[in-house]
Write a protein that holds these residues in place. Structure first.
Motif, PDB file in Angstrom:
ATOM      1  N   GLY A 338       0.826  -1.204   0.000  1.00  0.00           N
ATOM      2  CA  GLY A 338       0.000   0.000   0.000  1.00  0.00           C
ATOM      3  C   GLY A 338       0.867   1.264   0.000  1.00  0.00           C
ATOM      4  O   GLY A 338       2.076   1.227   0.241  1.00  0.00           O
ATOM      5  N   PRO A 339       0.320   2.442  -0.279  1.00  0.00           N
ATOM      6  CA  PRO A 339       1.104   3.719  -0.331  1.00  0.00           C
ATOM      7  C   PRO A 339       1.675   4.066   1.048  1.00  0.00           C
ATOM      8  O   PRO A 339       1.093   3.750   2.071  1.00  0.00           O
ATOM      9  N   THR A 340       2.909   4.719   1.033  1.00  0.00           N
ATOM     10  CA  THR A 340       3.578   5.102   2.289  1.00  0.00           C
ATOM     11  C   THR A 340       2.810   6.196   2.970  1.00  0.00           C
ATOM     12  O   THR A 340       2.304   7.128   2.338  1.00  0.00           O
ATOM     13  N   GLY A 341       2.803   6.084   4.245  1.00  0.00           N
ATOM     14  CA  GLY A 341       2.085   7.095   5.002  1.00  0.00           C
ATOM     15  C   GLY A 341       2.854   8.412   5.047  1.00  0.00           C
ATOM     16  O   GLY A 341       4.041   8.497   4.725  1.00  0.00           O
ATOM     17  N   HIS A 342       2.181   9.484   5.394  1.00  0.00           N
ATOM     18  CA  HIS A 342       2.823  10.818   5.466  1.00  0.00           C
ATOM     19  C   HIS A 342       3.909  10.847   6.543  1.00  0.00           C
ATOM     20  O   HIS A 342       3.739  10.274   7.620  1.00  0.00           O
ATOM     21  N   THR A 343       5.099  11.554   6.221  1.00  0.00           N
ATOM     22  CA  THR A 343       6.203  11.658   7.191  1.00  0.00           C
ATOM     23  C   THR A 343       5.770  12.520   8.349  1.00  0.00           C
ATOM     24  O   THR A 343       5.175  13.598   8.177  1.00  0.00           O
ATOM     25  N   GLY A 344       6.110  12.048   9.505  1.00  0.00           N
ATOM     26  CA  GLY A 344       5.773  12.826  10.683  1.00  0.00           C
ATOM     27  C   GLY A 344       6.644  14.075  10.787  1.00  0.00           C
ATOM     28  O   GLY A 344       7.671  14.201  10.122  1.00  0.00           O
ATOM     29  N   PRO A 345       6.303  15.068  11.594  1.00  0.00           N
ATOM     30  CA  PRO A 345       7.103  16.309  11.728  1.00  0.00           C
ATOM     31  C   PRO A 345       8.499  16.023  12.317  1.00  0.00           C
ATOM     32  O   PRO A 345       8.678  15.107  13.102  1.00  0.00           O
ATOM     33  N   THR A 346       9.536  16.837  11.877  1.00  0.00           N
ATOM     34  CA  THR A 346      10.926  16.666  12.348  1.00  0.00           C
ATOM     35  C   THR A 346      11.018  17.033  13.810  1.00  0.00           C
ATOM     36  O   THR A 346      10.470  18.045  14.261  1.00  0.00           O
ATOM     37  N   GLY A 347      11.754  16.210  14.540  1.00  0.00           N
ATOM     38  CA  GLY A 347      11.945  16.508  15.944  1.00  0.00           C
ATOM     39  C   GLY A 347      12.876  17.695  16.133  1.00  0.00           C
ATOM     40  O   GLY A 347      13.584  18.124  15.206  1.00  0.00           O
ATOM     41  N   PRO A 348      12.938  18.335  17.287  1.00  0.00           N
ATOM     42  CA  PRO A 348      13.807  19.512  17.539  1.00  0.00           C
ATOM     43  C   PRO A 348      15.294  19.145  17.400  1.00  0.00           C
ATOM     44  O   PRO A 348      15.700  18.039  17.716  1.00  0.00           O
ATOM     45  N   THR A 349      16.117  20.112  16.881  1.00  0.00           N
ATOM     46  CA  THR A 349      17.564  19.886  16.681  1.00  0.00           C
ATOM     47  C   THR A 349      18.266  19.795  18.029  1.00  0.00           C
ATOM     48  O   THR A 349      18.014  20.582  18.935  1.00  0.00           O
ATOM     49  N   GLY A 350      19.193  18.859  18.131  1.00  0.00           N
ATOM     50  CA  GLY A 350      19.962  18.717  19.355  1.00  0.00           C
ATOM     51  C   GLY A 350      20.986  19.876  19.492  1.00  0.00           C
ATOM     52  O   GLY A 350      21.256  20.616  18.539  1.00  0.00           O
ATOM     53  N   PRO A 351      21.553  20.093  20.658  1.00  0.00           N
ATOM     54  CA  PRO A 351      22.538  21.192  20.870  1.00  0.00           C
ATOM     55  C   PRO A 351      23.770  21.001  19.987  1.00  0.00           C
ATOM     56  O   PRO A 351      24.190  19.882  19.726  1.00  0.00           O
ATOM     57  N   THR A 352      24.370  22.164  19.532  1.00  0.00           N
ATOM     58  CA  THR A 352      25.566  22.128  18.665  1.00  0.00           C
ATOM     59  C   THR A 352      26.769  21.642  19.443  1.00  0.00           C
ATOM     60  O   THR A 352      27.001  22.033  20.581  1.00  0.00           O
ATOM     61  N   GLY A 353      27.574  20.780  18.798  1.00  0.00           N
ATOM     62  CA  GLY A 353      28.781  20.289  19.446  1.00  0.00           C
ATOM     63  C   GLY A 353      29.847  21.382  19.529  1.00  0.00           C
ATOM     64  O   GLY A 353      29.773  22.414  18.864  1.00  0.00           O
ATOM     65  N   VAL A 354      30.878  21.160  20.375  1.00  0.00           N
ATOM     66  CA  VAL A 354      31.981  22.132  20.523  1.00  0.00           C
ATOM     67  C   VAL A 354      32.721  22.253  19.201  1.00  0.00           C
ATOM     68  O   VAL A 354      33.065  21.250  18.581  1.00  0.00           O
ATOM     69  N   ALA A 355      32.984  23.529  18.754  1.00  0.00           N
ATOM     70  CA  ALA A 355      33.642  23.752  17.459  1.00  0.00           C
ATOM     71  C   ALA A 355      35.101  23.323  17.534  1.00  0.00           C
ATOM     72  O   ALA A 355      35.789  23.546  18.530  1.00  0.00           O
ATOM     73  N   GLY A 356      35.613  22.719  16.449  1.00  0.00           N
ATOM     74  CA  GLY A 356      37.036  22.367  16.367  1.00  0.00           C
ATOM     75  C   GLY A 356      37.872  23.619  16.126  1.00  0.00           C
ATOM     76  O   GLY A 356      37.359  24.707  15.854  1.00  0.00           O
ATOM     77  N   PRO A 357      39.218  23.518  16.271  1.00  0.00           N
ATOM     78  CA  PRO A 357      40.093  24.689  16.034  1.00  0.00           C
ATOM     79  C   PRO A 357      39.991  25.180  14.586  1.00  0.00           C
ATOM     80  O   PRO A 357      39.730  24.403  13.677  1.00  0.00           O
TER      81      PRO A 357
END
Length: 555
Positions: A338-357
């Motif tokens: 049968g046809p694929t169901g509708h994609t659910g909404p994207t979950g919230p973005t996780g916190p940004t990791g520590v930036a490299g040098p």
């Protein structure tokens, strides 16, 4: 007479020994000041075992003395205290005694200048046939610039009182004898501003009165041009105002292309941030249609029939067990998804990791083109013109001469003076037509240029090799270094001719006059053919010129 003369020479030697051992041990000096407050100083010094006279001036209003200048000749050794005379016009005269090693005699020399100007070249005042070794000298300069010098000298072993005179800007006359002097003593004083050497002996007996006046001597040649005046001060006019500034050009040209990205930084990747919460489950998709029923499986075999029991009289016995179930048939094919169901909404973005040098900076991109220059602002008004500077020196000694005739130079390795048949403009130089001698009558520095056309002719059957040469020469000293010119040619056999031009340029410093200059030519191979100073056939112009000489004073 001989005994008296011998006593005089002995006393003179003692006097000179005491005199020079004193002055050269202390570098004796003289200083005079004129009415304007200008100062002139002279002194005797020693350099490279040669005694020289130096001079310096301190002009009124200035704080520092000028750089010392050597005013005596470098070729003759100064052997007396110099005499210094100065008048109110700023005319300065210095006279001294020197030793001329070339003739092994003592002579009288002098030099002059105007206060603050350049010194002229020193000149001999006495003659080469006299020896100024038997006494002192005196110098007189009056307010009109008339100069008189007196000294004692030996001529053919006879002592004389000698004198010479001139106006400040003229040349020295030939010196004359005032009378015979048994003891070589000079008069005690002269009119005007006089200088006398120290330690004069007692006056000798008065000589016989000379004639009332000698014949007027010939007019001397024009004196050398005076030194150049100092440069006038800069004009006092203020500088004109600046013109308005032109409009500013564009601040910058267009931005250059972006430089390539630098390499990725080598620092370790930061830790992965925590997983964000699971998003809300989307709605269930619609159920697909039921697939078709698979075929019925094959029925299993029927179990054997049980034997019939005896008919009982009793009740009917129980039913036998059911036979085993048959084998299940194969699964039917899967139904369409049968046809694929509708994609659910994207979950919230996780916190940004520590930036490299930060990685290294990439290469700078090329500079963009320069923007257009703005228009020039209008020119400001011209400032006031300063006063005109003094006129530079005028050099009035020159000569131009040329030759239109041929001259045979048929001598091997022997320089022959080149004669000149025509004269152009000249001043302070003399030349007789048809002569090779050019006589300089004024000291100075000269630029001399010559050109000689030489013709070689081959009369033999083989090729002739010629080397032509030319030099300039002074009668008094010989060949002038740096004036040489030469050329080598090959002339095929037979009656052939070839023209070669020799040119020379050199600087000549004439310090004593008169001086005689000649231009000379030579060849290394004249006996076989004919060598001429001349012009090849077919020349254009009238008359044709075979040699030229140009002389111009440059200092």
């Amino acid at each position: 007479m001989k005994k008296l003369f011998g006593t005089f020479l002995f006393l003179n030697v003692l006097l000179n020994f005491f005199f020079f051992s004193t002055i050269f041990a202390s570098d004796t000096d003289h200083v005079k000041i004129d009415k304007q407050g200008n100062r002139i100083a002279i002194w005797v010094t020693t350099e490279n075992d040669v005694h020289l006279i130096k001079s310096a001036t301190l002009l009124a209003g200035e704080k520092n003395w000028s750089t010392p200048t050597v005013i005596s000749s470098l070729e003759r050794d100064v052997i007396s205290i110099p005499l210094l005379a100065l008048n109110s016009s700023g005319q300065i005269v210095v006279v001294w005694k020197s030793y001329d090693a070339a003739i092994k005699k003592q002579c009288i020399e002098g030099v002059q200048c105007l206060m603050g100007r350049r010194w002229q070249f020193s000149e001999k005042i006495s003659m080469s046939y006299e020896d100024a070794s038997c006494g002192d000298s005196q110098l007189c300069l009056d307010e009109k610039g008339n100069i008189v010098v007196l000294w004692s000298a030996l001529i053919d072993e006879t002592p004389h009182i000698r004198f010479n005179k001139k106006a400040f800007e003229d040349f020295w006359d030939e010196p004359q004898s005032m009378d015979f002097a048994a003891n070589g003593e000079l008069p005690k004083s002269l009119e005007g501003s006089c200088c006398k050497a120290p330690k004069q002996g007692p006056p000798g007996p008065t000589g016989p009165t000379g004639p009332s006046a000698g014949p007027t001597g010939p007019t001397g040649p024009t004196g050398p041009t005076g030194p150049t005046g100092s440069t006038g001060s800069t004009g006092a006019g203020s500088t004109g105002p600046l013109g308005p500034t032109g409009p500013t050009g564009p601040s910058a040209g267009p931005t250059g292309p972006t430089g390539s990205s630098g390499p990725t930084g080598a620092g370790a990747t930061g830790p992965t941030g925590p997983t964000g919460p699971t998003g809300v489950t989307g709605p269930t998709g619609h159920t697909g249609p039921t697939g078709p029923t698979g075929p019925t499986g094959i029925a299993g075999p029927t179990g054997p029939t049980g034997s019939t029991g005896p008919t009982g009289a009793g009740a009917t016995g129980p039913t036998g067990p059911t036979g085993p179930t048959g084998v299940i048939g194969p699964t039917g094919p899967t139904g369409v998804t049968g046809p694929t169901g509708h994609t659910g909404p994207t979950g919230p973005t996780g916190p940004t990791g520590v930036a490299g040098p930060t990685g290294p900076t990439g290469h700078t991109g090329p500079t963009g083109p320069t923007g257009h220059t703005g228009p020039t602002g209008p020119t400001g008004p011209t400032g006031v013109t300063g006063p005109t500077g003094p006129t530079g020196p005028v050099f009035n000694s020159y000569l131009f001469s040329y030759n239109t005739a041929e001259q045979d130079i048929d001598r091997t390795d022997t320089f022959v003076p080149v004669t000149f048949s025509q004269n152009g403009p000249s001043s302070s130089w003399t030349h007789a037509l048809g002569s090779a001698d050019f006589i300089c009558n004024q000291t100075g520095v000269y630029l001399i240029q010559y050109r000689i056309s030489m013709i070689g002719e081959s009369l033999a059957d083989s090729t002739e090799n010629y080397t032509f040469s030319a030099i300039a020469s002074l009668v008094s000293t010989g060949e002038i270094a740096g004036s040489q010119s030469s050329a080598e040619i090959n002339i095929p056999g037979g009656s052939n001719i070839q023209l070669v031009e020799l040119t020379g340029n050199f600087i000549l410093d004439v310090t004593t006059v008169p001086q005689t200059l000649t231009i000379q030519a030579a060849t290394s191979n004249a006996p076989i053919g004919v060598v001429l100073v001349g012009v090849a056939p077919g020349g254009i112009g009238s008359p044709t010129v075979s040699a030229t000489l140009t002389i111009a004073q440059i200092n």
